[in-house]
Design an enzyme around this catalytic site. Structure first.
Site, mmCIF file in Angstrom:
data_model
loop_
_atom_site.group_PDB
_atom_site.id
_atom_site.type_symbol
_atom_site.label_atom_id
_atom_site.label_comp_id
_atom_site.label_asym_id
_atom_site.label_seq_id
_atom_site.Cartn_x
_atom_site.Cartn_y
_atom_site.Cartn_z
ATOM 1 N N ARG A 287 2.086 84.353 -42.455
ATOM 2 C CA ARG A 287 2.666 84.637 -43.774
ATOM 3 C C ARG A 287 3.406 85.984 -43.750
ATOM 4 O O ARG A 287 4.478 86.138 -44.334
ATOM 5 C CB ARG A 287 1.505 84.698 -44.776
ATOM 6 C CG ARG A 287 1.877 84.420 -46.210
ATOM 7 C CD ARG A 287 0.653 84.431 -47.088
ATOM 8 N NE ARG A 287 -0.134 83.219 -47.029
ATOM 9 C CZ ARG A 287 0.202 82.068 -47.599
ATOM 10 N NH1 ARG A 287 1.323 81.964 -48.274
ATOM 11 N NH2 ARG A 287 -0.561 81.004 -47.509
ATOM 12 N N ARG B 169 5.415 79.557 -52.181
ATOM 13 C CA ARG B 169 4.679 80.294 -51.152
ATOM 14 C C ARG B 169 4.005 81.506 -51.782
ATOM 15 O O ARG B 169 4.608 82.173 -52.634
ATOM 16 C CB ARG B 169 5.629 80.812 -50.049
ATOM 17 C CG ARG B 169 6.467 79.774 -49.367
ATOM 18 C CD ARG B 169 5.670 78.757 -48.600
ATOM 19 N NE ARG B 169 4.804 79.318 -47.581
ATOM 20 C CZ ARG B 169 3.829 78.641 -46.976
ATOM 21 N NH1 ARG B 169 3.598 77.388 -47.311
ATOM 22 N NH2 ARG B 169 3.076 79.209 -46.049
ATOM 23 N N LEU C 195 3.004 85.244 -51.726
ATOM 24 C CA LEU C 195 3.586 86.412 -51.061
ATOM 25 C C LEU C 195 2.474 87.326 -50.546
ATOM 26 O O LEU C 195 1.449 87.504 -51.195
ATOM 27 C CB LEU C 195 4.489 87.158 -52.042
ATOM 28 C CG LEU C 195 5.723 86.358 -52.490
ATOM 29 C CD1 LEU C 195 6.473 87.095 -53.591
ATOM 30 C CD2 LEU C 195 6.651 86.061 -51.312
ATOM 31 N N ASN D 45 7.703 86.359 -61.329
ATOM 32 C CA ASN D 45 7.455 84.923 -61.135
ATOM 33 C C ASN D 45 7.305 84.280 -62.503
ATOM 34 O O ASN D 45 7.086 84.979 -63.502
ATOM 35 C CB ASN D 45 6.188 84.715 -60.292
ATOM 36 C CG ASN D 45 6.066 83.289 -59.776
ATOM 37 O OD1 ASN D 45 7.004 82.484 -59.885
ATOM 38 N ND2 ASN D 45 4.918 82.957 -59.214
ATOM 39 N N HIS E 233 5.290 80.924 -64.490
ATOM 40 C CA HIS E 233 4.204 79.960 -64.318
ATOM 41 C C HIS E 233 4.127 79.072 -65.563
ATOM 42 O O HIS E 233 4.231 79.576 -66.679
ATOM 43 C CB HIS E 233 2.886 80.716 -64.123
ATOM 44 C CG HIS E 233 1.726 79.805 -63.893
ATOM 45 N ND1 HIS E 233 1.554 79.102 -62.717
ATOM 46 C CD2 HIS E 233 0.701 79.433 -64.701
ATOM 47 C CE1 HIS E 233 0.466 78.361 -62.811
ATOM 48 N NE2 HIS E 233 -0.069 78.542 -63.999
ATOM 49 N N LEU F 42 -3.591 85.190 -57.175
ATOM 50 C CA LEU F 42 -2.801 84.042 -57.605
ATOM 51 C C LEU F 42 -2.467 84.115 -59.101
ATOM 52 O O LEU F 42 -3.371 84.129 -59.934
ATOM 53 C CB LEU F 42 -3.606 82.759 -57.301
ATOM 54 C CG LEU F 42 -2.944 81.438 -57.653
ATOM 55 C CD1 LEU F 42 -1.685 81.208 -56.834
ATOM 56 C CD2 LEU F 42 -3.929 80.296 -57.445
ATOM 57 N N GLN G 145 11.320 75.909 -72.343
ATOM 58 C CA GLN G 145 11.014 77.289 -72.748
ATOM 59 C C GLN G 145 11.112 78.247 -71.561
ATOM 60 O O GLN G 145 11.507 79.402 -71.725
ATOM 61 C CB GLN G 145 9.630 77.367 -73.398
ATOM 62 C CG GLN G 145 9.496 76.519 -74.652
ATOM 63 C CD GLN G 145 10.609 76.762 -75.657
ATOM 64 O OE1 GLN G 145 10.961 77.903 -75.946
ATOM 65 N NE2 GLN G 145 11.178 75.690 -76.180
ATOM 66 N N GLU G 146 10.760 77.754 -70.366
ATOM 67 C CA GLU G 146 10.923 78.598 -69.165
ATOM 68 C C GLU G 146 12.373 79.068 -69.067
ATOM 69 O O GLU G 146 12.657 80.217 -68.755
ATOM 70 C CB GLU G 146 10.572 77.810 -67.901
ATOM 71 C CG GLU G 146 9.113 77.465 -67.769
ATOM 72 C CD GLU G 146 8.806 76.776 -66.437
ATOM 73 O OE1 GLU G 146 9.621 76.831 -65.511
ATOM 74 O OE2 GLU G 146 7.717 76.181 -66.344
HETATM 75 C C1 GRF Z 1 8.483 75.655 -62.834
HETATM 76 O O1 GRF Z 1 7.664 74.813 -63.587
HETATM 77 C C2 GRF Z 1 7.841 77.009 -62.669
HETATM 78 O O2 GRF Z 1 7.044 77.372 -63.754
HETATM 79 C C3 GRF Z 1 6.976 76.814 -61.449
HETATM 80 O O3 GRF Z 1 7.716 75.958 -60.619
HETATM 81 C C4 GRF Z 1 8.619 75.173 -61.397
HETATM 82 C C5 GRF Z 1 9.981 75.405 -60.836
HETATM 83 O O4 GRF Z 1 10.944 74.563 -61.343
HETATM 84 N N1 GRF Z 1 6.675 78.093 -60.854
HETATM 85 P P1 GRF Z 1 12.478 74.727 -60.926
HETATM 86 O O5 GRF Z 1 12.552 74.619 -59.416
HETATM 87 O O6 GRF Z 1 12.964 76.042 -61.437
HETATM 88 O O7 GRF Z 1 13.150 73.568 -61.587
#
Ligand code: GRF
Length: 231
Positions: free
Chosen positions: A70, A96, A98, A112, A114, A149, A178-179
Protein backbone atom coordinates in the site's frame (compact mmCIF):
# COMPACT_ATOMS: atom_id res chain seq x y z
CA UNK A 1 -7.49 41.90 -0.30
CA UNK A 2 -5.89 39.96 -3.14
CA UNK A 3 -8.05 37.19 -4.52
CA UNK A 4 -6.82 33.68 -3.81
CA UNK A 5 -5.55 31.62 -6.72
CA UNK A 6 -7.85 28.74 -7.73
CA UNK A 7 -7.00 25.68 -5.64
CA UNK A 8 -5.23 22.96 -7.64
CA UNK A 9 -7.02 19.63 -7.36
CA UNK A 10 -5.97 16.04 -7.92
CA UNK A 11 -9.02 13.79 -8.13
CA UNK A 12 -8.65 10.08 -7.28
CA UNK A 13 -11.23 7.71 -8.74
CA UNK A 14 -11.89 4.01 -9.19
CA UNK A 15 -15.20 3.87 -11.00
CA UNK A 16 -18.10 5.79 -12.52
CA UNK A 17 -16.84 9.21 -11.51
CA UNK A 18 -20.22 10.91 -11.13
CA UNK A 19 -18.78 13.02 -8.31
CA UNK A 20 -15.90 13.96 -10.59
CA UNK A 21 -18.52 14.99 -13.15
CA UNK A 22 -20.36 17.07 -10.53
CA UNK A 23 -17.10 18.88 -9.74
CA UNK A 24 -16.43 19.49 -13.46
CA UNK A 25 -20.00 20.80 -13.88
CA UNK A 26 -19.70 23.10 -10.85
CA UNK A 27 -16.48 24.50 -12.34
CA UNK A 28 -18.32 25.08 -15.63
CA UNK A 29 -21.11 26.95 -13.84
CA UNK A 30 -18.49 28.95 -11.93
CA UNK A 31 -19.93 27.83 -8.61
CA UNK A 32 -16.55 26.35 -7.82
CA UNK A 33 -13.29 28.20 -8.29
CA UNK A 34 -10.60 25.56 -8.67
CA UNK A 35 -8.56 23.77 -11.27
CA UNK A 36 -8.42 20.00 -11.77
CA UNK A 37 -4.76 19.36 -12.53
CA UNK A 38 -5.01 15.60 -12.83
CA UNK A 39 -7.42 12.68 -12.44
CA UNK A 40 -5.81 9.46 -11.23
CA UNK A 41 -7.52 6.07 -11.34
CA UNK A 42 -6.30 2.80 -9.87
CA UNK A 43 -8.36 1.00 -12.51
CA UNK A 44 -7.80 1.34 -16.24
CA UNK A 45 -11.48 0.60 -16.92
CA UNK A 46 -12.87 3.39 -14.71
CA UNK A 47 -15.57 5.30 -16.59
CA UNK A 48 -14.44 8.46 -14.85
CA UNK A 49 -11.30 8.48 -17.02
CA UNK A 50 -13.47 9.10 -20.08
CA UNK A 51 -15.10 12.03 -18.33
CA UNK A 52 -11.68 13.55 -17.70
CA UNK A 53 -10.60 13.01 -21.31
CA UNK A 54 -13.86 14.48 -22.64
CA UNK A 55 -13.15 17.66 -20.70
CA UNK A 56 -9.48 17.85 -21.66
CA UNK A 57 -8.27 17.06 -18.15
CA UNK A 58 -4.98 15.18 -17.72
CA UNK A 59 -5.46 11.66 -16.45
CA UNK A 60 -3.25 8.85 -15.26
CA UNK A 61 -3.80 5.20 -14.45
CA UNK A 62 -1.79 3.88 -11.51
CA UNK A 63 -2.82 0.30 -10.87
CA UNK A 64 -2.46 -0.68 -7.24
CA UNK A 65 -1.87 -4.30 -8.26
CA UNK A 66 1.50 -3.40 -9.71
CA UNK A 67 2.82 -2.41 -6.29
CA UNK A 68 4.06 -4.72 -3.57
CA UNK A 69 2.57 -2.69 -0.75
CA UNK A 70 0.00 0.00 0.00
CA UNK A 71 2.88 2.33 0.87
CA UNK A 72 4.62 1.81 -2.49
CA UNK A 73 1.35 2.51 -4.29
CA UNK A 74 0.85 5.68 -2.25
CA UNK A 75 4.41 6.82 -3.02
CA UNK A 76 3.57 6.59 -6.73
CA UNK A 77 0.37 8.56 -6.15
CA UNK A 78 2.20 11.25 -4.20
CA UNK A 79 4.87 11.55 -6.88
CA UNK A 80 2.27 12.05 -9.62
CA UNK A 81 0.19 14.48 -7.56
CA UNK A 82 3.34 16.55 -6.90
CA UNK A 83 4.30 16.39 -10.56
CA UNK A 84 1.00 18.14 -11.33
CA UNK A 85 1.38 20.66 -8.51
CA UNK A 86 -1.69 19.41 -6.67
CA UNK A 87 -2.65 21.22 -3.45
CA UNK A 88 -5.82 19.36 -2.46
CA UNK A 89 -6.47 15.66 -3.06
CA UNK A 90 -10.12 14.82 -3.70
CA UNK A 91 -11.12 11.17 -3.37
CA UNK A 92 -14.23 10.59 -5.45
CA UNK A 93 -15.23 6.95 -5.32
CA UNK A 94 -11.59 5.92 -4.81
CA UNK A 95 -11.74 2.40 -3.41
CA UNK A 96 -8.33 2.21 -1.74
CA UNK A 97 -7.42 2.95 1.85
CA UNK A 98 -4.69 5.57 2.02
CA UNK A 99 -1.59 4.89 4.07
CA UNK A 100 0.37 7.32 6.29
CA UNK A 101 2.66 7.90 3.28
CA UNK A 102 -0.10 9.83 1.50
CA UNK A 103 -1.59 11.36 4.63
CA UNK A 104 1.78 12.74 5.70
CA UNK A 105 2.57 14.11 2.24
CA UNK A 106 -0.84 15.84 2.04
CA UNK A 107 -1.55 16.35 5.72
CA UNK A 108 -5.15 17.60 6.16
CA UNK A 109 -5.27 18.15 2.41
CA UNK A 110 -7.13 14.97 1.44
CA UNK A 111 -10.94 14.98 1.22
CA UNK A 112 -13.33 12.09 0.78
CA UNK A 113 -17.07 11.60 0.45
CA UNK A 114 -19.08 8.83 2.06
CA UNK A 115 -22.72 7.84 1.42
CA UNK A 116 -23.91 8.02 5.05
CA UNK A 117 -24.10 10.47 7.91
CA UNK A 118 -20.78 9.64 9.54
CA UNK A 119 -19.93 8.39 12.10
CA UNK A 120 -22.89 6.12 11.27
CA UNK A 121 -22.27 3.33 8.77
CA UNK A 122 -18.61 3.68 7.82
CA UNK A 123 -17.08 1.28 5.30
CA UNK A 124 -18.64 -0.53 2.38
CA UNK A 125 -22.38 -0.90 1.73
CA UNK A 126 -23.39 2.08 3.86
CA UNK A 127 -26.77 2.35 2.14
CA UNK A 128 -27.49 -1.35 2.77
CA UNK A 129 -26.58 -0.89 6.42
CA UNK A 130 -28.87 2.15 6.71
CA UNK A 131 -31.78 0.11 5.28
CA UNK A 132 -31.02 -2.82 7.57
CA UNK A 133 -31.13 -0.53 10.61
CA UNK A 134 -34.39 1.07 9.54
CA UNK A 135 -33.07 4.58 10.01
CA UNK A 136 -35.48 7.31 8.88
CA UNK A 137 -32.69 9.54 7.65
CA UNK A 138 -29.29 8.91 6.21
CA UNK A 139 -27.24 11.06 3.86
CA UNK A 140 -23.70 11.83 2.85
CA UNK A 141 -20.60 13.35 4.41
CA UNK A 142 -17.55 15.15 3.05
CA UNK A 143 -14.63 14.88 5.45
CA UNK A 144 -10.87 15.24 5.73
CA UNK A 145 -9.21 11.85 5.51
CA UNK A 146 -7.29 10.71 8.56
CA UNK A 147 -5.99 7.29 9.45
CA UNK A 148 -8.92 5.06 10.27
CA UNK A 149 -11.82 4.13 8.05
CA UNK A 150 -14.14 7.05 7.21
CA UNK A 151 -13.10 8.71 10.43
CA UNK A 152 -11.86 12.24 9.82
CA UNK A 153 -13.01 15.79 10.59
CA UNK A 154 -16.42 16.42 9.00
CA UNK A 155 -16.80 19.34 6.59
CA UNK A 156 -20.33 19.17 5.13
CA UNK A 157 -23.22 16.75 5.47
CA UNK A 158 -26.54 16.43 3.64
CA UNK A 159 -29.52 14.62 5.16
CA UNK A 160 -31.59 12.33 2.96
CA UNK A 161 -34.86 10.65 4.00
CA UNK A 162 -35.31 6.90 3.70
CA UNK A 163 -38.65 6.27 1.98
CA UNK A 164 -40.95 3.28 2.37
CA UNK A 165 -40.13 0.74 -0.33
CA UNK A 166 -36.59 1.99 -0.82
CA UNK A 167 -34.02 -0.51 -1.96
CA UNK A 168 -30.26 -0.04 -2.07
CA UNK A 169 -30.41 1.37 -5.56
CA UNK A 170 -33.17 3.94 -5.02
CA UNK A 171 -31.61 5.09 -1.77
CA UNK A 172 -28.15 5.31 -3.33
CA UNK A 173 -29.52 7.42 -6.15
CA UNK A 174 -31.20 9.85 -3.74
CA UNK A 175 -27.99 10.14 -1.73
CA UNK A 176 -25.83 10.56 -4.83
CA UNK A 177 -27.86 13.58 -5.94
CA UNK A 178 -26.90 15.26 -2.65
CA UNK A 179 -23.26 14.13 -2.93
CA UNK A 180 -23.10 16.04 -6.18
CA UNK A 181 -24.24 19.20 -4.38
CA UNK A 182 -22.07 19.03 -1.28
CA UNK A 183 -18.73 17.90 -2.72
CA UNK A 184 -18.17 20.97 -4.93
CA UNK A 185 -19.40 23.14 -2.05
CA UNK A 186 -16.91 21.62 0.40
CA UNK A 187 -14.06 22.15 -2.08
CA UNK A 188 -15.17 25.74 -2.62
CA UNK A 189 -15.12 26.37 1.16
CA UNK A 190 -11.58 24.97 1.24
CA UNK A 191 -10.53 27.16 -1.67
CA UNK A 192 -11.92 30.22 0.08
CA UNK A 193 -9.78 29.39 3.12
CA UNK A 194 -12.86 29.02 5.31
CA UNK A 195 -12.12 25.61 6.80
CA UNK A 196 -10.10 25.39 10.00
CA UNK A 197 -9.44 21.99 11.51
CA UNK A 198 -9.59 22.02 15.29
CA UNK A 199 -8.80 18.56 16.65
CA UNK A 200 -11.36 16.27 15.07
CA UNK A 201 -13.79 19.03 14.09
CA UNK A 202 -13.83 21.62 11.33
CA UNK A 203 -14.82 25.23 11.92
CA UNK A 204 -16.33 27.00 8.94
CA UNK A 205 -15.67 30.73 8.91
CA UNK A 206 -18.57 33.07 8.10
CA UNK A 207 -21.07 30.25 7.92
CA UNK A 208 -24.64 31.56 7.90
CA UNK A 209 -26.42 30.80 11.17
CA UNK A 210 -28.47 27.61 11.18
CA UNK A 211 -32.25 27.65 11.25
CA UNK A 212 -33.87 25.62 14.02
CA UNK A 213 -37.06 25.33 12.03
CA UNK A 214 -35.20 23.07 9.60
CA UNK A 215 -35.61 20.16 12.05
CA UNK A 216 -36.92 17.17 10.11
CA UNK A 217 -39.41 14.42 10.97
CA UNK A 218 -39.73 11.18 9.03
CA UNK A 219 -42.40 9.86 9.01
CA UNK A 220 -44.09 13.16 9.63
CA UNK A 221 -46.51 12.97 12.56
CA UNK A 222 -49.98 14.40 11.82
CA UNK A 223 -50.05 15.67 15.42
CA UNK A 224 -46.91 17.72 15.28
CA UNK A 225 -47.54 21.00 13.52
CA UNK A 226 -44.99 21.79 10.88
CA UNK A 227 -42.34 23.93 12.41
CA UNK A 228 -42.61 27.41 10.99
CA UNK A 229 -39.84 29.81 10.28
CA UNK A 230 -39.88 32.72 12.75
CA UNK A 231 -41.22 35.93 11.21
C1 GRF B 1 -20.14 7.50 -3.96
O1 GRF B 1 -21.31 6.92 -3.46
C2 GRF B 1 -19.25 7.96 -2.83
O2 GRF B 1 -19.96 8.35 -1.70
C3 GRF B 1 -18.46 6.71 -2.52
O3 GRF B 1 -18.25 6.10 -3.77
C4 GRF B 1 -19.28 6.49 -4.68
C5 GRF B 1 -18.58 7.07 -5.87
O4 GRF B 1 -19.42 7.30 -6.94
N1 GRF B 1 -17.25 7.06 -1.83
P1 GRF B 1 -18.87 8.01 -8.27
O5 GRF B 1 -17.73 7.16 -8.79
O6 GRF B 1 -18.46 9.40 -7.93
O7 GRF B 1 -20.04 7.97 -9.20
Amino acid sequence: MAERAPVKLGVLISGAGTNLQAIIDALGRRELRAEIRVVISNRASALGLERAQRHGIASRVIEHRRFASREDFDRALVETLREYGVELVVCAGFMRLLSPVMLAAFSDRVMNIHPALLPAFPGMHAQRAALAHGVRFTGCTVFFVREGLDDGPIIVQAVVPVMPGDDEESLSERIRAQEHRIYPWAIQLYGEGRLTIEGRTVRVTDFPAGDESLALLNPRSPHSPRLKRPH
